[in-house]
Design a protein around this motif. Structure first.
Motif, PDB file in Angstrom:
ATOM      1  N   THR A 167      35.692  43.285  30.602  1.00 46.99           N
ATOM      2  CA  THR A 167      36.375  42.060  30.178  1.00 46.99           C
ATOM      3  C   THR A 167      35.838  40.856  30.941  1.00 46.99           C
ATOM      4  OG1 THR A 167      38.376  43.314  29.689  1.00 46.99           O
ATOM      5  CG2 THR A 167      38.624  40.930  29.948  1.00 46.99           C
ATOM      6  N   MET A 168      35.704  41.000  32.254  1.00 47.02           N
ATOM      7  CA  MET A 168      35.222  39.891  33.067  1.00 47.02           C
ATOM      8  C   MET A 168      33.773  39.538  32.728  1.00 47.02           C
ATOM      9  SD  MET A 168      37.921  39.024  34.511  1.00 47.02           S
ATOM     10  CE  MET A 168      37.251  37.699  35.483  1.00 47.02           C
ATOM     11  N   LEU A 202      46.417  36.721  26.283  1.00 43.45           N
ATOM     12  CA  LEU A 202      45.806  36.713  27.620  1.00 43.45           C
ATOM     13  C   LEU A 202      45.658  35.288  28.146  1.00 43.45           C
ATOM     14  CD1 LEU A 202      44.376  38.191  29.966  1.00 43.45           C
ATOM     15  CD2 LEU A 202      42.252  37.937  28.661  1.00 43.45           C
ATOM     16  N   LYS A 236      40.361  51.991  34.242  1.00 48.91           N
ATOM     17  CA  LYS A 236      40.938  50.648  34.197  1.00 48.91           C
ATOM     18  C   LYS A 236      40.013  49.629  34.857  1.00 48.91           C
ATOM     19  CE  LYS A 236      45.325  50.088  34.160  1.00 48.91           C
ATOM     20  NZ  LYS A 236      46.762  50.020  34.430  1.00 48.91           N
ATOM     21  N   ILE A 237      39.446  49.978  35.991  1.00 56.38           N
ATOM     22  CA  ILE A 237      38.530  49.069  36.683  1.00 56.38           C
ATOM     23  C   ILE A 237      37.292  48.803  35.829  1.00 56.38           C
ATOM     24  CG2 ILE A 237      36.963  48.868  38.666  1.00 56.38           C
ATOM     25  CD1 ILE A 237      39.203  50.267  40.308  1.00 56.38           C
ATOM     26  N   ILE A 259      38.264  46.365  33.186  1.00 54.54           N
ATOM     27  CA  ILE A 259      38.397  45.019  33.761  1.00 54.54           C
ATOM     28  C   ILE A 259      37.017  44.398  33.955  1.00 54.54           C
ATOM     29  CG2 ILE A 259      39.057  43.737  35.851  1.00 54.54           C
ATOM     30  CD1 ILE A 259      41.493  45.704  36.019  1.00 54.54           C
ATOM     31  N   HIS A 260      36.076  45.174  34.446  1.00 54.09           N
ATOM     32  CA  HIS A 260      34.704  44.670  34.624  1.00 54.09           C
ATOM     33  C   HIS A 260      34.087  44.269  33.287  1.00 54.09           C
ATOM     34  CE1 HIS A 260      33.872  45.243  38.933  1.00 54.09           C
ATOM     35  NE2 HIS A 260      34.758  46.211  38.837  1.00 54.09           N
ATOM     36  N   CYS A 279      42.444  55.027  37.223  1.00 51.47           N
ATOM     37  CA  CYS A 279      42.090  53.830  37.981  1.00 51.47           C
ATOM     38  C   CYS A 279      40.637  53.438  37.700  1.00 51.47           C
ATOM     39  CB  CYS A 279      42.305  54.070  39.470  1.00 51.47           C
ATOM     40  SG  CYS A 279      41.905  52.652  40.495  1.00 51.47           S
ATOM     41  N   SER A 290      33.247  35.862  31.654  1.00 49.33           N
ATOM     42  CA  SER A 290      32.828  35.319  32.939  1.00 49.33           C
ATOM     43  C   SER A 290      32.498  33.834  32.858  1.00 49.33           C
ATOM     44  CB  SER A 290      31.604  36.081  33.452  1.00 49.33           C
ATOM     45  OG  SER A 290      30.498  35.816  32.612  1.00 49.33           O
TER      46      SER A 290
END
Length: 125
Positions: free
Chosen positions: A24-25, A101, A17-18, A21-22, A14, A29
């Motif tokens: 990627t964002m 995506l 993965k988080i 994600i951060h 987890c 952004s």
């Protein structure tokens, strides 16, 4: 009473993965980058074409976003030896990995808009 055992593998997965994600964002952004990438996934475009296609973006913001996308190796800026000089932007091979995506985000957005538009109005109690 049964004692809960913490699954460290699941916690690590987890967390990993988080973090991804951060990351990627951070790269994608803002309001405009995904729209720019989505446009360039279909064909190379000149600055003025992107400015028309990405509705609402200013020239200054488009320039900034393109530089950032280029720095992250998602977009390639090509200067053509024409008179006057022509500059085109195209998605890089690496940037093409985001096409799926952008399609998934667009599909979700269409469904979400339908969900919201077609749902009965909720009243506050």
């Amino acid at each position: 009473m049964e004692e809960k055992v913490l699954d460290f593998t699941a916690v690590h997965d987890c967390t990993k993965k988080i973090r991804a994600i951060h990351d990627t964002m951070d790269v994608l952004s803002g309001k405009w980058k995904i729209s720019i990438i989505a446009c360039l996934c279909y064909e190379p475009m000149r600055f003025s074409e992107l400015l028309k296609e990405v509705n609402g973006i200013s020239g200054k913001m488009l320039s900034r976003e393109l530089k950032d996308l280029e720095m992250n190796k998602l977009v390639i800026r090509k200067v053509l030896d024409t008179k006057p000089v022509t500059v085109t932007y195209q998605i890089s091979e690496y940037g093409k990995s985001l096409k799926e995506l952008t399609n998934v985000i667009a599909e979700w957005g269409i469904k979400h808009r339908e969900q919201i538009v077609n749902s009965p109005k909720h009243t506050m109690i």
